[in-house]
Design a protein around this motif. Structure first.
Motif, mmCIF file in Angstrom:
data_model
loop_
_atom_site.group_PDB
_atom_site.id
_atom_site.type_symbol
_atom_site.label_atom_id
_atom_site.label_comp_id
_atom_site.label_asym_id
_atom_site.label_seq_id
_atom_site.Cartn_x
_atom_site.Cartn_y
_atom_site.Cartn_z
ATOM 1 N N GLU A 19 0.884 -1.163 0.000
ATOM 2 C CA GLU A 19 0.000 0.000 0.000
ATOM 3 C C GLU A 19 0.920 1.211 0.000
ATOM 4 O O GLU A 19 1.441 1.602 1.040
ATOM 5 C CB GLU A 19 -0.912 -0.027 1.231
ATOM 6 N N MET A 29 -1.130 -2.998 7.506
ATOM 7 C CA MET A 29 -1.741 -3.647 6.341
ATOM 8 C C MET A 29 -1.639 -5.162 6.515
ATOM 9 O O MET A 29 -0.601 -5.677 6.911
ATOM 10 C CB MET A 29 -1.005 -3.250 5.062
ATOM 11 N N ASP A 71 -5.871 -9.657 3.519
ATOM 12 C CA ASP A 71 -6.920 -8.957 2.771
ATOM 13 C C ASP A 71 -6.653 -8.949 1.267
ATOM 14 O O ASP A 71 -7.552 -8.683 0.482
ATOM 15 C CB ASP A 71 -7.053 -7.508 3.263
ATOM 16 N N SER A 72 -5.415 -9.167 0.871
ATOM 17 C CA SER A 72 -5.069 -9.113 -0.553
ATOM 18 C C SER A 72 -4.973 -10.498 -1.177
ATOM 19 O O SER A 72 -4.935 -10.621 -2.386
ATOM 20 C CB SER A 72 -3.729 -8.416 -0.741
ATOM 21 N N MET A 106 -5.262 -4.745 -0.080
ATOM 22 C CA MET A 106 -5.255 -4.743 1.391
ATOM 23 C C MET A 106 -5.373 -3.317 1.924
ATOM 24 O O MET A 106 -5.996 -3.081 2.955
ATOM 25 C CB MET A 106 -4.015 -5.448 1.929
ATOM 26 N N GLY A 107 -4.779 -2.346 1.184
ATOM 27 C CA GLY A 107 -4.896 -0.949 1.580
ATOM 28 C C GLY A 107 -6.337 -0.473 1.478
ATOM 29 O O GLY A 107 -6.822 0.268 2.334
ATOM 30 N N VAL A 137 -9.093 -2.354 1.687
ATOM 31 C CA VAL A 137 -9.895 -2.977 2.746
ATOM 32 C C VAL A 137 -9.659 -2.263 4.072
ATOM 33 O O VAL A 137 -10.600 -1.935 4.805
ATOM 34 C CB VAL A 137 -9.531 -4.483 2.865
ATOM 35 N N GLU A 138 -8.375 -1.963 4.328
ATOM 36 C CA GLU A 138 -8.033 -1.322 5.594
ATOM 37 C C GLU A 138 -8.650 0.078 5.674
ATOM 38 O O GLU A 138 -9.201 0.464 6.705
ATOM 39 C CB GLU A 138 -6.509 -1.254 5.718
ATOM 40 N N ARG A 146 -12.405 -0.208 6.249
ATOM 41 C CA ARG A 146 -12.669 -0.618 7.642
ATOM 42 C C ARG A 146 -12.432 0.544 8.592
ATOM 43 O O ARG A 146 -13.196 0.767 9.529
ATOM 44 C CB ARG A 146 -11.736 -1.772 8.041
#
Lengths: 409, 401
Positions: free
Chosen positions: A101, A110, A114-115, B181-182, B184-185, B188
């Motif tokens: 990110e 991070m 999630d990825s 992932m960034g 999603v974070e 959230r």
């Protein structure tokens, strides 16, 4: 969560003839494996060791075991058995080898979980090469990239597959985190990449500042706002709840990693450690584990580092806890072949096998479940056609949690 | 009540249209909804609504509602369906339906980018699409609120679902997030921030997010790969969204979880270049009883957003015609929150209907009439060469010597 894995074997002619079952078959009956030569995760291959698998676990390991009445018995005469291999660092299932990110250089919170795409073909390829557990790490373009996970390469659902969620914090030294950043010296800052760090010392300044601020937040009194998610992860690292996976390739970065470990009292695992041959004494004295770059990759990547074929041998002889990784976008061979290259560089065969089974399990903190063949551990096993480090060996059967995920005649 | 709830952006007079009149349409068969058919139907449309539906007992006898209509259209062998609905329509790249500087813009409304003069609206209704949900595109993490619109009507209502996106299109190297992932974070983080502020506090963005947490307003979330779908389902469970997925190209890999969470899916349009794997997806979802609708657009940026092509291709792939028809009528109507107005032809519903020379999923059938809100939008005058059957289906009143 129930994400079903479908095995898809390659349609090469030779394998198509050999492949019996691509889909996992149910293995509810106890299974007794006998007659093979067994490497338990340490020492060397032993004759006559039998393994009884029940309910996904290794129920008994020993000689002349009595099989339960309903047990299926498989004779592995002439074959070799090892624990499922563990890859110390990969980018399997991630959209890109360096998943970061990049909107900030400090993103310790991070989560790679999630990825990740648990259905990615990459897991299947690894499985075919006997790898049953991998560590998936965020990329190295950030100073703090985020939290990795330890995950099995196959299983009925993502929940069943994840062994350690939020495992190890990725930190990167060297030039890599500063590579895309610019200094606003000759123009007006027009993008988010006009920022620190732009070089090595900037990277280290960022790390020091982040840990310093986290330490201050940890000690703050009531009334002050609670630390944010990012700071909390750094506090966990300072409190020894998280290991810091520190990518350091050049000699100077390796020394910096050890210095930072001492300065902030953090548990460091050195990742890649390409020029370890310069700093053997320091690494051994600091008792820091190393997850070494794949020995078949002979070119330096980002930091002008110079790989050497006997690095793993030297680390092993210096008494350093060393595991092997296939890495992120390094173009490495299958893990077991990389171990073969380590042997070619002078590493002892048994040590090379340990460096892809029991040692990475220990470094990743999952030794109570995987990495060795002992009673109570997960039934993650690989049956090899010959000694796994022999160049022509192949995995004829791979079991995860007692389920045959790959099985060939 | 949400302030967007009653915000019709009326731009009347944008398109030339015939006045609504009392219409009586007679045909050979009507799919009142995918499960219910009616032979020899007579549909009376008044004031933009279907006011009467009846079957003629005998085609040669006196028809019902005779004398009550100003205009009678007879299609003795034709088939009537409800107008098709596109639940995720962005009109391609031209419509500027994202605000790229900031990725989290839930307070924006697609209705404000609605261009009633866009040529696409005409293409849409000429292909049988009488309702669309005009939605922010995939390039923002939270794009804003979608708008319900009827092509050619000149109006859009800006109070439909909130559009989120976790596809790669949302990533932007020049602002956050640059990674899944960034994203999603970040999402959230903002959703968790709602706990710290009261309903009155916080800006419009937080208020917009508050309206969807816990199953309030519906959320449409774009995702393609299994990893993205997994991340979306985690969010849906964690925040109790009343959600449906958009695209979901790899939905076949996560079927049990999809069913467990209980979300519907809006699939991309099927085309002749669609991969075999995606061609099978509607059938797989149907077998697992996961409701799905078709969108008129796909990753290949189909120039003419044709729902009917998806319908025909899906049926040719073995999907039961009822399920396929539901995927362009009742299911998208439900997702648009307009199930009581459009998607079926029962008494009291909007008079949005299509008359086909055969079954709509048969590509040989031609569209003979498009009616939206009781107005005739499209009725081809010059007919190409026809078979005997099709010639018989032509309205008697329009036939020329």
């Amino acid at each position: 969560m129930t994400m079903r894995i479908r095995s898809r074997l390659p349609i090469t002619l030779s394998l198509a003839l050999l492949a019996l079952a691509a889909r996992p078959r149910s293995q509810d009956r106890p299974l007794l494996l006998k007659g093979g030569r067994v490497f338990t995760g340490s020492g060397s291959f032993q004759e006559g060791l039998e393994i009884l698998i029940e309910e996904g676990k290794l129920k008994k390991v020993g000689k002349s075991l009595a099989a339960p009445e309903n047990a299926e018995v498989r004779d592995l005469e002439g074959l070799h058995v090892t624990p499922g291999l563990i890859d110390g660092n990969t980018s399997l299932g991630l959209p890109s080898p360096q998943e970061n990110e990049q909107s900030s250089e400090i993103t310790p919170h991070m989560r790679v979980l999630d990825s990740i795409d648990p259905e990615s073909r990459g897991f299947e390829h690894a499985l075919r090469d006997g790898v049953t557990t991998v560590y998936v790490s965020p990329g190295g373009y950030n100073v703090f990239g985020g939290l990795g996970i330890v995950i099995k390469t196959a299983g009925p659902s993502l929940e069943d597959r994840v062994i350690r969620e939020d495992a190890d914090l990725r930190m990167t030294l060297g030039r890599m985190p500063g590579m895309g950043n610019r200094a606003p010296r000759y123009g007006t800052p027009t993008s988010i990449y006009y920022r620190r760090p732009t070089n090595r010392m900037g990277t280290i300044w960022e790390i020091r500042k982040a840990f310093y601020d986290a330490d201050k937040a940890r000690g703050s009194k009531k009334g002050v706002a609670e630390p944010g998610a990012a700071t909390q992860v750094l506090i966990d690292a300072l409190d020894h709840k998280l290991k810091v996976r520190t990518t350091a390739r050049q000699d100077q970065d390796i020394r910096t990693a050890l210095r930072l470990a001492e300065e902030f009292g953090i548990d460091v695992v050195i990742d890649e450690c390409t020029e370890a041959y310069y700093a053997l004494d320091y690494i051994a004295a600091a008792k820091v584990p190393v997850i070494a770059a794949p020995p078949s990759v002979h070119i330096g990547r980002y930091d002008g580092e110079v790989p050497h074929p006997d690095t793993l041998k030297l680390l092993s002889e210096a008494g350093v806890q060393v595991a092997i990784q296939t890495g992120q976008g390094l173009g490495a061979l299958p893990l077991v072949r990389e171990a073969g290259f380590a042997v070619r560089g002078g590493m002892q065969r048994d040590k090379a096998l340990e460096s892809i089974t029991s040692v990475p399990a220990l470094i990743l903190g999952v030794e109570d479940r995987v990495g060795s063949i002992a009673e109570g551990k997960d039934a993650d096993l690989v049956v090899w056609s010959r000694h796994p480090l022999s160049p022509s060996s192949r995995a004829v059967a791979v079991y995860i949690d007692g389920q045959p995920r790959i099985q060939q005649n | 009540m949400h302030r967007f709830a009653t915000l019709p952006l009326l731009l009347l007079g944008a398109t030339p249209q015939a006045a609504s009149e009392k219409l009586l349409i007679r045909a050979g068969y009507a799919h009142l909804d995918p499960d219910q058919g009616l032979a020899n139907p007579s549909l009376l449309c008044e004031g933009g609504k279907v006011t009467e539906v009846a079957s003629r007992p005998d085609p040669s006898g006196k028809a019902p509602f005779e004398g009550r209509a100003e205009k009678v259209l007879d299609f003795p062998t034709a088939i009537v369906t409800a107008g098709f609905i596109d639940p995720h329509c962005t009109l391609g790249d031209r419509s500027q339906l994202s605000e790229p500087v900031e990725s989290l813009t839930p307070e924006l409304r697609a209705a404000q980018a609605f261009d009633p003069y866009d040529k696409s609206w005409k293409t849409l209704y000429r292909k049988g699409v009488t309702s669309v949900v005009f939605s922010p595109d995939d390039r923002n993490l939270a794009g804003g609120f979608a708008a319900f619109a009827k092509p050619g009507s000149g109006s859009a209502r800006g109070d439909n679902y909130l559009k989120l996106s976790l596809t790669r299109a949302m990533l932007n190297r020049e602002r956050r997030p640059t990674s899944l992932m960034g994203g999603v974070e970040y999402l959230r983080n903002r959703l968790d921030a709602l706990k710290d502020v009261t309903a009155e506090q916080g800006g419009p963005a937080l208020r917009a997010l508050r309206s969807v947490v816990g199953g309030g307003r519906q959320v449409g979330i774009s995702c393609r790969g299994a990893g993205e779908i997994g991340a979306v389902l985690d969010l849906v469970e964690a925040y109790g969204f009343s959600a449906f997925l958009i695209h979901a190209d790899e939905a076949d890999k996560v079927l049990p979880r999809l069913k467990e969470v209980g979300v519907s899916v809006v699939l991309d349009a099927l085309d002749y270049s669609t991969s075999p794997r995606r061609l099978e997806l509607p059938g797989i979802l149907a077998r697992h009883e996961i409701p799905f609708a078709f969108s008129g657009e796909s990753k290949q940026k189909t120039r003419s957003p044709v729902l009917r092509r998806s319908l025909a291709i899906a049926v040719r792939q073995g999907l039961p015609p009822k399920t396929a028809l539901a995927a362009v009528t009742t299911v998208p109507a439900g997702l648009a929150g307009a199930g009581d107005r459009v998607g079926s032809l029962f008494k009291g519903r909007d008079a949005d209907l299509l008359v086909w020379s055969g079954q709509p999923w048969d590509l040989r059938a031609r569209l003979l009439l498009v009616v939206r809100d009781g107005r005739i939008l499209f009725q081809p005058k010059v007919e190409p060469e026809k078979s005997e059957n099709e010639a018989a289906a032509e309205p008697a009143t329009e036939r020329k010597e």
